[in-house]
Design a protein around this motif. Structure first.
Motif, short mmCIF file in Angstrom:
data_model
loop_
_atom_site.label_atom_id
_atom_site.label_comp_id
_atom_site.label_asym_id
_atom_site.label_seq_id
_atom_site.Cartn_x
_atom_site.Cartn_y
_atom_site.Cartn_z
N SER A 28 0.85 -1.18 -0.20
CA SER A 28 -0.21 0.02 -0.15
C SER A 28 0.77 1.02 0.12
CB SER A 28 -0.65 -0.03 1.14
OG SER A 28 -1.90 -1.27 1.15
N ILE A 29 1.11 1.93 -1.29
CA ILE A 29 1.99 2.85 -1.14
C ILE A 29 1.50 4.08 -1.93
CG2 ILE A 29 4.38 3.74 -2.68
CD1 ILE A 29 4.72 1.45 -0.55
N ASP A 30 1.54 5.14 -1.45
CA ASP A 30 1.04 6.44 -1.91
C ASP A 30 1.53 6.71 -3.25
OD1 ASP A 30 -0.01 6.99 0.26
OD2 ASP A 30 1.20 8.44 1.08
N THR A 31 0.68 7.23 -4.35
CA THR A 31 1.05 7.41 -5.51
C THR A 31 2.40 7.98 -6.10
OG1 THR A 31 -0.42 9.41 -5.67
CG2 THR A 31 -1.30 6.95 -6.24
N ASP A 32 2.65 8.90 -5.03
CA ASP A 32 3.91 9.90 -5.42
C ASP A 32 5.25 9.24 -4.79
OD1 ASP A 32 3.02 10.25 -2.78
OD2 ASP A 32 4.01 12.20 -2.65
N VAL A 33 5.10 8.01 -4.41
CA VAL A 33 6.29 7.47 -3.71
C VAL A 33 6.99 6.61 -4.92
CG1 VAL A 33 7.28 6.03 -1.92
CG2 VAL A 33 5.36 7.50 -1.48
N ASP A 34 8.27 7.09 -5.00
CA ASP A 34 9.07 6.12 -5.89
C ASP A 34 9.87 4.97 -5.10
OD1 ASP A 34 10.50 5.27 -8.32
OD2 ASP A 34 12.11 6.85 -8.11
N TRP A 35 8.88 3.85 -4.83
CA TRP A 35 9.55 2.89 -3.88
C TRP A 35 10.14 1.80 -4.71
CZ3 TRP A 35 7.40 -2.11 -4.06
CH2 TRP A 35 6.74 -2.37 -4.98
N LYS A 36 10.73 0.97 -3.83
CA LYS A 36 11.63 0.04 -4.45
C LYS A 36 11.45 -1.39 -3.53
CE LYS A 36 15.78 2.70 -6.10
NZ LYS A 36 15.08 3.88 -5.30
N GLU A 37 11.28 -2.54 -4.04
CA GLU A 37 10.99 -3.74 -3.74
C GLU A 37 12.09 -4.21 -2.62
OE1 GLU A 37 9.06 -5.52 -1.69
OE2 GLU A 37 7.83 -6.21 -3.48
N CYS A 46 4.21 1.34 6.20
CA CYS A 46 5.47 1.52 6.67
C CYS A 46 6.46 1.72 5.26
CB CYS A 46 6.04 0.40 7.64
SG CYS A 46 5.07 -0.03 9.08
N MET A 47 6.11 0.88 4.25
CA MET A 47 6.82 1.14 3.23
C MET A 47 6.76 2.10 2.14
SD MET A 47 7.06 -2.54 0.82
CE MET A 47 8.50 -2.72 -0.37
N ASN A 48 5.93 3.13 2.68
CA ASN A 48 6.03 4.52 2.16
C ASN A 48 7.37 5.12 2.22
OD1 ASN A 48 3.22 5.45 0.86
ND2 ASN A 48 2.58 4.22 2.60
N CYS A 49 7.82 4.75 3.29
CA CYS A 49 9.33 5.34 3.64
C CYS A 49 10.44 4.50 3.76
CB CYS A 49 9.21 6.38 5.05
SG CYS A 49 7.94 7.63 4.87
N PHE A 64 5.02 26.94 12.21
CA PHE A 64 4.52 25.82 12.85
C PHE A 64 4.50 24.78 12.14
CE2 PHE A 64 1.55 25.94 16.96
CZ PHE A 64 1.43 24.60 16.94
N PRO A 65 5.24 23.51 12.90
CA PRO A 65 5.29 22.38 12.17
C PRO A 65 4.21 21.61 11.74
CG PRO A 65 6.05 22.08 14.40
CD PRO A 65 5.59 23.56 14.11
N VAL A 66 4.00 20.90 10.47
CA VAL A 66 2.76 20.07 10.08
C VAL A 66 3.37 18.65 9.91
CG1 VAL A 66 1.09 19.70 8.47
CG2 VAL A 66 1.90 22.28 8.99
N THR A 67 2.90 17.77 10.58
CA THR A 67 3.11 16.40 10.33
C THR A 67 2.88 16.06 9.14
OG1 THR A 67 2.56 16.12 12.96
CG2 THR A 67 2.59 14.17 11.57
N ASP A 68 3.84 15.04 8.61
CA ASP A 68 3.85 14.54 7.24
C ASP A 68 2.52 13.91 6.91
OD1 ASP A 68 4.34 12.88 5.05
OD2 ASP A 68 6.43 13.56 5.23
N GLN A 69 1.95 14.10 5.75
CA GLN A 69 0.83 13.33 5.49
C GLN A 69 0.86 11.94 5.30
OE1 GLN A 69 -2.53 14.50 5.66
NE2 GLN A 69 -1.33 16.29 6.70
N ARG A 70 1.86 11.39 5.37
CA ARG A 70 2.31 9.89 5.27
C ARG A 70 1.88 9.26 6.57
NH1 ARG A 70 3.46 10.15 0.47
NH2 ARG A 70 5.41 10.95 -0.48
N MET A 71 1.89 9.97 7.82
CA MET A 71 1.45 9.64 8.88
C MET A 71 0.04 9.54 8.94
SD MET A 71 4.23 8.86 10.98
CE MET A 71 3.94 9.23 12.57
N GLN A 72 -0.52 8.50 9.17
CA GLN A 72 -1.93 8.58 9.54
C GLN A 72 -2.51 7.48 10.40
OE1 GLN A 72 -3.66 7.53 5.50
NE2 GLN A 72 -2.31 8.97 4.44
N PRO A 73 -3.34 7.77 11.28
CA PRO A 73 -3.99 6.39 12.30
C PRO A 73 -4.12 5.15 11.18
CG PRO A 73 -5.05 8.64 12.38
CD PRO A 73 -4.33 8.60 11.14
#
Length: 378
Positions: free
Chosen positions: A49-58, A242-245, A336-345
């Motif tokens: 489950s990866i966000d569409t803007d993440v250039d992830w690797k296996e 977790c695999m988003n990062c 004022f810091p904003v938490t990364d949107q990758r962080m979700q409940p």
């Protein structure tokens, strides 16, 4: 006390409660079909489950470093190792690189934050040196782009080694053994700081993780991981996000994120990447650490906040969005810091948290015990 402080205290309390609940429960679970899906080559695994803007690797397995002992005998590596363990690199001749990067502690120091010259405390947790050759930037805020550049920081910092780099070469030149070693490596009688930095960086690049249960599993040894660990891997890749990062060979995106631990305008404030870029969008962002060898590198986070993996997973489970500014607060204070949107409940239950923790522990391989070298005395 500010309302944001109260929310943070409540969050820490909730995490502690989850950790206590974990110790009171055990599970006997058949992970069945999910586990069977992973006991195949990784190209057949369920998609993460990866966000569409993440250039992830296996995930990628690492190999045994079969040349380790031969590499340690190379002249520049041997010189770098002596320098790394030599306290003469500090102004007091009491603090070495290994004071904060101990091979017995996962090349970290086992402390919340670093302790250096005159027992002065730093502000951040000491990062492990495992697989440092693969990094694209250094320090929690990424302010150095090469290992050689990174070296200047701890040597010169008043609360670390407190040594003026321009004086270090002269100090080492007083030792006949060092003069001979530098001549053998660099073919010149003159010791320079660039040579010192090159030798230490060359040694550091040899510090690699060894294969873990995860690596063996990826390569087809499907008995290397338990069903619980495999299920935890599935959750890591899907529901837990977790695999988003954390992906690829070293389980990091080599990027920077604000996960909600900035302590903005409070005692332990640390604005992270913002100190380097001065970009309000970078307030509270820190480098994504590798997840390899977690069994040796506690405590974790840029400030050493967490020393229990269940606590870490519960922190992410909360989503951390509760400490974001209101629109009015953000308008009044752009920093004022904003938490990364990758962080979700994440809505993980205790059984799922246990499985993820089991998987996180499976990423640690064995390590070579490194005897400390003889240090030049004259």
């Amino acid at each position: 006390m500010k309302f944001s402080d109260i929310k943070l205290i409540l969050l820490i309390g909730i995490i502690a409660l989850f950790c206590m609940q974990h110790t009171l429960r055990t599970y006997a679970t058949d992970y069945g079909e999910v586990v069977a899906q992973y006991k195949k080559p990784k190209q057949y695994w369920p998609k993460p489950s990866i966000d569409t803007d993440v250039d992830w690797k296996e995930f990628e397995a690492i190999e045994w470093d079969s040349n380790y002992y031969e590499t340690q005998e190379l002249p520049e590596v041997m010189l770098g190792k002596k320098l790394f363990f030599d306290p003469k690199l500090s102004s007091s001749s009491q603090v070495s690189c290994s004071s904060c990067h101990n091979p017995e502690l996962g090349w970290s120091d086992g402390q919340e934050i670093a302790l250096g010259h005159d027992h002065l405390m730093g502000k951040r947790n000491t990062q492990s040196l495992y697989n440092i050759a693969d990094r694209t930037s250094y320090f929690w805020d990424g302010r150095a782009k090469t290992l050689e550049e990174q070296l200047v920081g701890p040597i010169s910092a008043h609360n670390e080694m407190n040594m003026k780099p321009e004086k270090l070469a002269g100090k080492l030149s007083k030792y006949k053994e060092y003069k001979q070693l530098f001549k053998e490596v660099y073919h010149t009688d003159k010791i320079t700081f660039n040579q010192i930095a090159s030798a230490i960086a060359t040694f550091q690049r040899t510090l690699q993780s060894q294969p873990s249960k995860l690596d063996k599993f990826i390569k087809g040894d499907y008995k290397a991981m338990s069903d619980q660990e495999i299920y935890g891997m599935h959750l890591f890749r899907t529901k837990a996000r977790c695999m988003n990062c954390h992906y690829g060979k070293n389980l990091t995106d080599e990027s920077f994120h604000n996960i909600g631990l900035t302590y903005y305008k409070r005692e332990y404030e640390d604005l992270g990447l913002y100190h380097i870029t001065l970009n309000p969008n970078d307030v509270g962002k820190f480098k994504t650490p590798s997840l390899r060898d977690l069994n040796y590198t506690a405590p974790w986070m840029h400030n050493g906040l967490m020393d229990d993996l269940h606590g870490v997973v519960n922190l992410y489970n909360s989503g951390m969005q509760m400490i974001n500014p209101s629109p009015e607060e953000k308008k009044a204070d752009p920093n004022f810091p904003v938490t990364d949107q990758r962080m979700q409940p994440l809505h993980l239950n205790n059984q799922e948290i246990d499985a993820i923790v089991a998987f996180l522990k499976s990423m640690s391989g064995s390590y070579y015990k490194m005897p400390r070298p003889e240090i030049p005395r004259q």
